[in-house]
Design a protein around this motif. Structure first.
Motif, PDB file in Angstrom:
ATOM      1  N   GLN A 497       0.820  -1.212   0.000  1.00  9.98           N
ATOM      2  CA  GLN A 497       0.000   0.000   0.000  1.00  9.98           C
ATOM      3  C   GLN A 497       0.857   1.267   0.000  1.00  9.98           C
ATOM      4  OE1 GLN A 497      -3.124  -0.076  -0.583  1.00  9.98           O
ATOM      5  NE2 GLN A 497      -3.555  -2.254  -0.267  1.00  9.98           N
ATOM      6  N   PHE A 498       2.032   1.205   0.602  1.00  7.19           N
ATOM      7  CA  PHE A 498       2.969   2.329   0.568  1.00  7.19           C
ATOM      8  C   PHE A 498       3.368   2.641  -0.870  1.00  7.19           C
ATOM      9  CE2 PHE A 498       7.667   3.242   0.547  1.00  7.19           C
ATOM     10  CZ  PHE A 498       7.590   4.578   0.922  1.00  7.19           C
ATOM     11  N   PHE A 499       3.775   1.605  -1.604  1.00  3.54           N
ATOM     12  CA  PHE A 499       4.158   1.817  -3.002  1.00  3.54           C
ATOM     13  C   PHE A 499       2.979   2.333  -3.823  1.00  3.54           C
ATOM     14  CE2 PHE A 499       7.321  -1.777  -2.191  1.00  3.54           C
ATOM     15  CZ  PHE A 499       8.373  -0.901  -1.993  1.00  3.54           C
ATOM     16  N   VAL A 500       1.826   1.715  -3.659  1.00  4.18           N
ATOM     17  CA  VAL A 500       0.638   2.112  -4.421  1.00  4.18           C
ATOM     18  C   VAL A 500       0.253   3.549  -4.101  1.00  4.18           C
ATOM     19  CG1 VAL A 500      -1.823   1.683  -4.693  1.00  4.18           C
ATOM     20  CG2 VAL A 500      -0.225  -0.234  -4.693  1.00  4.18           C
ATOM     21  N   ASN A 501       0.327   3.904  -2.827  1.00  2.00           N
ATOM     22  CA  ASN A 501      -0.028   5.255  -2.411  1.00  2.00           C
ATOM     23  C   ASN A 501       0.901   6.299  -3.022  1.00  2.00           C
ATOM     24  OD1 ASN A 501       0.387   7.476   0.096  1.00  2.00           O
ATOM     25  ND2 ASN A 501      -1.735   6.984  -0.450  1.00  2.00           N
ATOM     26  N   ARG A 502       2.129   5.887  -3.328  1.00  2.00           N
ATOM     27  CA  ARG A 502       3.091   6.813  -3.945  1.00  2.00           C
ATOM     28  C   ARG A 502       2.981   6.812  -5.469  1.00  2.00           C
ATOM     29  NH1 ARG A 502       2.787   7.425   1.332  1.00  2.00           N
ATOM     30  NH2 ARG A 502       4.480   8.705   2.167  1.00  2.00           N
ATOM     31  N   GLY A 503       2.052   6.023  -6.024  1.00  2.00           N
ATOM     32  CA  GLY A 503       1.786   6.090  -7.452  1.00  2.00           C
ATOM     33  C   GLY A 503       2.303   4.938  -8.281  1.00  2.00           C
ATOM     34  N   TYR A 504       2.787   3.867  -7.639  1.00  2.00           N
ATOM     35  CA  TYR A 504       3.360   2.746  -8.372  1.00  2.00           C
ATOM     36  C   TYR A 504       2.417   1.548  -8.350  1.00  2.00           C
ATOM     37  CZ  TYR A 504       7.282   5.690  -6.981  1.00  2.00           C
ATOM     38  OH  TYR A 504       8.083   6.760  -6.740  1.00  2.00           O
ATOM     39  N   ALA A 505       2.372   0.821  -9.460  1.00  2.00           N
ATOM     40  CA  ALA A 505       1.748  -0.496  -9.434  1.00  2.00           C
ATOM     41  C   ALA A 505       2.728  -1.457  -8.768  1.00  2.00           C
ATOM     42  CB  ALA A 505       1.423  -0.951 -10.846  1.00  2.00           C
ATOM     43  N   VAL A 506       2.202  -2.497  -8.131  1.00  2.00           N
ATOM     44  CA  VAL A 506       3.047  -3.466  -7.425  1.00  2.00           C
ATOM     45  C   VAL A 506       2.720  -4.860  -7.923  1.00  2.00           C
ATOM     46  CG1 VAL A 506       3.744  -4.398  -5.193  1.00  2.00           C
ATOM     47  CG2 VAL A 506       3.103  -1.987  -5.380  1.00  2.00           C
ATOM     48  N   LEU A 507       3.756  -5.594  -8.300  1.00  2.00           N
ATOM     49  CA  LEU A 507       3.599  -6.971  -8.757  1.00  2.00           C
ATOM     50  C   LEU A 507       4.345  -7.897  -7.804  1.00  2.00           C
ATOM     51  CD1 LEU A 507       2.624  -8.970 -10.981  1.00  2.00           C
ATOM     52  CD2 LEU A 507       4.884  -8.651 -12.055  1.00  2.00           C
ATOM     53  N   GLN A 508       3.642  -8.940  -7.335  1.00  2.00           N
ATOM     54  CA  GLN A 508       4.239  -9.982  -6.503  1.00  2.00           C
ATOM     55  C   GLN A 508       4.087 -11.312  -7.227  1.00  2.00           C
ATOM     56  OE1 GLN A 508       1.608  -8.272  -3.269  1.00  2.00           O
ATOM     57  NE2 GLN A 508       3.230  -9.152  -1.997  1.00  2.00           N
ATOM     58  N   VAL A 509       5.184 -12.017  -7.384  1.00  2.00           N
ATOM     59  CA  VAL A 509       5.216 -13.230  -8.207  1.00  2.00           C
ATOM     60  C   VAL A 509       5.588 -14.433  -7.348  1.00  2.00           C
ATOM     61  CG1 VAL A 509       6.252 -14.356 -10.219  1.00  2.00           C
ATOM     62  CG2 VAL A 509       5.942 -11.856 -10.190  1.00  2.00           C
ATOM     63  N   ASN A 510       4.766 -15.463  -7.396  1.00  2.00           N
ATOM     64  CA  ASN A 510       5.150 -16.737  -6.797  1.00  2.00           C
ATOM     65  C   ASN A 510       5.909 -17.532  -7.856  1.00  2.00           C
ATOM     66  OD1 ASN A 510       4.136 -16.829  -4.005  1.00  2.00           O
ATOM     67  ND2 ASN A 510       2.152 -16.485  -4.988  1.00  2.00           N
ATOM     68  N   PHE A 511       7.204 -17.269  -7.916  1.00  2.00           N
ATOM     69  CA  PHE A 511       8.080 -17.901  -8.899  1.00  2.00           C
ATOM     70  C   PHE A 511       8.305 -19.367  -8.510  1.00  2.00           C
ATOM     71  CE2 PHE A 511      10.327 -15.342  -5.736  1.00  2.00           C
ATOM     72  CZ  PHE A 511      11.105 -16.288  -5.098  1.00  2.00           C
ATOM     73  N   ARG A 512       8.778 -20.160  -9.468  1.00  2.00           N
ATOM     74  CA  ARG A 512       9.039 -21.574  -9.178  1.00  2.00           C
ATOM     75  C   ARG A 512      10.002 -21.691  -7.989  1.00  2.00           C
ATOM     76  NH1 ARG A 512      10.823 -23.325 -14.810  1.00  2.00           N
ATOM     77  NH2 ARG A 512       9.443 -21.569 -15.271  1.00  2.00           N
ATOM     78  N   GLY A 513       9.744 -22.677  -7.136  1.00  2.00           N
ATOM     79  CA  GLY A 513      10.490 -22.788  -5.891  1.00  2.00           C
ATOM     80  C   GLY A 513       9.724 -22.226  -4.715  1.00  2.00           C
ATOM     81  N   VAL A 542       7.409  -9.476 -15.371  1.00  2.00           N
ATOM     82  CA  VAL A 542       7.545  -8.047 -15.638  1.00  2.00           C
ATOM     83  C   VAL A 542       7.264  -7.750 -17.108  1.00  2.00           C
ATOM     84  CG1 VAL A 542       9.184  -6.132 -15.746  1.00  2.00           C
ATOM     85  CG2 VAL A 542       9.128  -7.609 -13.728  1.00  2.00           C
ATOM     86  N   LYS A 543       7.797  -8.565 -17.991  1.00  2.00           N
ATOM     87  CA  LYS A 543       7.555  -8.340 -19.421  1.00  2.00           C
ATOM     88  C   LYS A 543       6.075  -8.493 -19.758  1.00  2.00           C
ATOM     89  CE  LYS A 543      12.182  -9.526 -21.094  1.00  2.00           C
ATOM     90  NZ  LYS A 543      13.003 -10.454 -21.922  1.00  2.00           N
ATOM     91  N   TRP A 544       5.397  -9.405 -19.093  1.00  2.00           N
ATOM     92  CA  TRP A 544       3.958  -9.550 -19.298  1.00  2.00           C
ATOM     93  C   TRP A 544       3.241  -8.259 -18.925  1.00  2.00           C
ATOM     94  CZ3 TRP A 544      -0.379  -9.115 -16.286  1.00  2.00           C
ATOM     95  CH2 TRP A 544      -1.572  -9.663 -16.789  1.00  2.00           C
ATOM     96  N   CYS A 545       3.661  -7.639 -17.818  1.00  2.00           N
ATOM     97  CA  CYS A 545       3.033  -6.375 -17.402  1.00  2.00           C
ATOM     98  C   CYS A 545       3.301  -5.263 -18.405  1.00  2.00           C
ATOM     99  CB  CYS A 545       3.541  -5.970 -16.015  1.00  2.00           C
ATOM    100  SG  CYS A 545       2.893  -6.967 -14.664  1.00  2.00           S
ATOM    101  N   ILE A 546       4.492  -5.264 -18.989  1.00  2.00           N
ATOM    102  CA  ILE A 546       4.806  -4.260 -20.009  1.00  2.00           C
ATOM    103  C   ILE A 546       3.973  -4.505 -21.271  1.00  2.00           C
ATOM    104  CG2 ILE A 546       6.615  -3.383 -21.529  1.00  2.00           C
ATOM    105  CD1 ILE A 546       8.629  -4.041 -19.286  1.00  2.00           C
ATOM    106  N   ASP A 547       3.938  -5.750 -21.707  1.00  2.00           N
ATOM    107  CA  ASP A 547       3.218  -6.095 -22.938  1.00  2.00           C
ATOM    108  C   ASP A 547       1.715  -5.851 -22.815  1.00  2.00           C
ATOM    109  OD1 ASP A 547       5.618  -6.862 -24.011  1.00  2.00           O
ATOM    110  OD2 ASP A 547       5.313  -9.010 -23.666  1.00  2.00           O
TER     111      ASP A 547
END
Length: 705
Positions: A497-513, A542-547
């Motif tokens: 919420q700190f990042f979002v409140n400052r104007g950024y989207a936030v992505l959290q990834v459950n990567f393999r492992g 990240v590239k998916w979010c850009i695309d």
């Protein structure tokens, strides 16, 4: 009175909790005792979609008129977001008379103290019962008067926790002043770490404590009298046990099950014994890569409950014959084809009544229809919509009174007392009431497919902006979880919420492992640090979010702590064109040095770590390939690093070398060291300082506010 109050309509949690605060203020002013309860109330109005939230007039008027875009939420002060929780980890005494929680001391702003109050009394009546303000966590003994709590016994951040005891009723009923309270270190030896303390309802004056006093690499079990402080060695570690167990419902209160680790092949062996006078015997073997544990002995004395992923992908609940080690004919009590079983609830009769598993959200399976009815009631009459937002965190001994945590994804936790027999809910408090004046963004669940088509459960949180700007690409913070054998979860997160409140989207990834998605998904992470699939998953997400028009291509920050800090350094070094900047907190840069500096009590797990990561001990080329330290020349993005001077896991010298090497290349690193911290940044003033630095760093490099 309360029923009428809650017939008012409002935004979901905020109004619900403000009413509670209002009631408590009335109590303080009048001196009258008011019992607040919810038996019936109308459903709360839910928040509209992400791009068009409902705001109070005062909130909408505080939008920054000079900003490039109109963010819906006003700027939330760092001291508000990351200040001490007013009410943390509340717990009922076993007799249901008292409520304890961790909170700050408002006279000097210090934390973290243990407060105790009567269950039906207002928060203003709560008293501090322990003079120490370094409390990590605590729990009640079954005598309903002793509180057992963990405190770091060495320099700040060293993680050498001891278990202490205090008679809370000396303060609450005996009139003893705080400065005269008698506290007892139950394992009063230097350079010793305590873990998995166990209590039992039939032995309320005793506690079993695992401690590495005899051998720093092994944990034996000690039996301690919490009243007298008398200690005796109860169970000696034969050299391979990594965890011990005893049931709180066992009328003998003996250590009867253990999990051992075979160093030759990294398999784990579940052992049991019938009593302290009997020999241990191997019951069940978990090959490397499989997960599981002992859960409970069945009442018939012949069978027991375990969890295991052997022969299947996900962890299931199984019934096993204690004499033969064979699975019973009706062995599989429950399994999910998508996620591992996590929480298992056993009632006083040693019956499994509920369990949960976690794929993208928490899912609950009930074995008891009456229990399901209780949970449905808690949802219907509380400030949330779904079962996964309700958590029973404490019960009295006879299980008739519950302490319930309501956990919405867009607001801090709210706590209430539930009287099961009368079907009455009594509101208590909000964990962080200072946040109630602010609107928070909603977390979205998305599935992104990696380059080899492996599905990745991800969470995306975007700022509340005006509708016309919802589709515009934004600066993005990739928030990488630690572990790495942990996972990100759906729910309210102040950092997000700190990042979002400052104007950024936030992505959290459950990567393999990441854990919880079955052994195949976890084992896909073996040998995949840095330049392998674990880091590739982050890159692909990240590239998916850009695309897909979510993220701006040249405005991405990779941010993380511990393994997340490593991933930050790896991202900047191995994919420098993808990230404009990175923030690494306690991030190791040289994997071999990381394993050489782990605490001694981690040494039994070293071979398992080498199998998970790759053998950096014997293969120097491999270590150089996956360690960002040897690729610092590739970093082009800005870098902010933070380190605790007393970190027992990531040695400060490792981080210092990174900074010196980058400086040697005539490049600059924002670097801050906190002399009174360890692996985490815990002290409030340090948190405020660090997130102020993060705020300025991101604004400079990504253009947020």
């Amino acid at each position: 009175m309360t029923n009428e109050l809650f017939k008012l309509t409002s935004i979901r949690v905020a109004f619900f909790l403000k009413v509670l605060l209002l009631v408590e203020n009335v109590i303080k002013l009048t001196g009258f005792h008011v019992s607040t309860s919810i038996a019936v109330h109308n459903n709360f109005i839910r928040k509209p979609p992400l791009c068009f939230p409902t705001l109070s007039q005062s909130q909408s008027q505080t939008q920054e008129s000079g900003s490039e875009e109109k963010l819906v939420s006003p700027l939330i002060p760092i001291e508000t977001l990351f200040g001490n929780l007013e009410y943390r980890d509340p717990s009922l005494s076993p007799d249901g008379k008292y409520l304890a929680y961790i909170g700050p001391k408002h006279s000097d702003g210090s934390c973290c103290y243990i407060y105790v109050r009567g269950v039906d009394d207002p928060s203003s009546s709560a008293k501090i019962v322990v003079p120490d303000n370094r409390i990590r966590n605590f729990f009640w003994a079954f005598d309903s008067r002793t509180i057992l709590y963990y405190v770091n016994s060495d320099k700040p951040g060293s993680e050498l926790y001891h278990l202490w005891a205090v008679d809370a009723l000396d303060v609450m009923e005996g009139g003893v002043l705080l400065e005269n309270v008698r506290v007892r270190d139950l394992i009063p030896w230097e350079h010793v770490k305590v873990q998995n303390a166990m209590v039992n309802q039939y032995f309320p004056d005793q506690v079993l404590i695992a401690a590495n006093a005899r051998d720093s690499t092994l944990f034996d079990v000690y039996r301690c009298n919490i009243t007298t402080g008398q200690i005796e060695l109860d169970t000696i570690n034969p050299g391979d046990v990594i965890s011990w167990g005893s049931s709180c419902h066992d009328k003998t209160f003996e250590v009867r099950h253990a999990l051992a680790l075979d160093q030759s092949d990294c398999s784990k062996v579940l052992r049991i014994r019938d009593s302290m006078n009997e020999s241990w015997r191997d019951l069940y073997v978990y090959p490397y890569g499989d997960k599981g544990r002992f859960v409970a002995f069945c009442n018939d004395g012949k069978n027991g409950w375990i969890t295991s992923s052997k022969g299947r992908d996900t962890v299931a609940l199984l019934k096993i014959n204690l004499a033969t080690g064979a699975l019973c004919s009706d062995a599989v009590a429950f399994d999910s084809d998508k996620a591992d079983i996590e929480e298992i609830v056993i009632n006083n009769d040693s019956k499994v009544v509920m369990l949960s598993y976690y794929y993208d959200k928490k899912n609950i399976h009930f074995f008891d229809t009456a229990l399901k009815s209780d949970y449905d009631f808690l949802v219907a009459k509380g400030p949330v919509e779904h079962l996964h937002e309700v958590n029973v965190i404490s019960k009295v001994r006879n299980e008739t009174i519950w302490l319930v945590s309501y956990e919405p994804s867009d607001a801090p936790n709210f706590y209430a007392i539930y009287h099961k027999q009368d079907k009455v809910i009594k509101p208590l408090f909000c964990s962080h009431p200072a946040l109630l004046d602010y609107a928070f963004a909603t977390m979205e669940i998305i599935t992104i497919y990696a380059r080899d088509h492996v599905p990745l459960v991800c969470y995306l949180t975007r700022p509340n902006v005006n509708p016309a700007q919802c589709s515009e690409p934004r600066p993005l913070v990739l928030l990488v979880h630690g572990g790495p054998w942990e996972r990100d979860r759906y729910g309210f997160n102040p950092l997000v919420q700190f990042f979002v409140n400052r104007g950024y989207a936030v992505l959290q990834v459950n990567f393999r492992g990441s854990s919880g998605f079955g052994k195949q998904f976890m084992n896909l992470g073996d040998g995949q640090w840095g330049v392998g699939g674990m880091q590739n998953d982050l890159t692909d997400a990240v590239k998916w979010c850009i695309d897909n028009g979510i993220a701006k291509a040249n405005a991405i920050c990779i941010y993380g702590a511990s393994y997340g800090g490593y991933a930050c350094l790896a991202g900047l070094a191995f994919t420098p064109d993808l990230y404009a900047c990175g923030v690494s907190i306690a991030g190791p840069s040289n994997v071999k040095l990381l394993l050489e500096s782990i605490p001694k009590h981690w040494s039994p797990l070293r071979q398992t770590l080498l199998r998970r990561i790759g053998n950096v001990d014997r293969d120097e080329d491999y270590n150089r390939r996956i360690s960002p330290f040897y690729h610092l020349q590739n970093i082009t993005g800005a870098l902010l690093m933070a380190q605790g001077a007393n970190d027992p896991r990531v040695n400060i010298n490792d981080t210092n070398k990174v900074v010196l090497e980058i400086n040697r290349m005539n490049r600059y690193v924002d670097y801050v060291v906190y002399p009174d911290e360890g692996h985490d940044i815990l002290k409030p003033l340090n948190r405020f300082d660090f997130y102020s630095r993060v705020e300025a760093f991101l604004a400079k490099n990504l253009g947020g506010r």
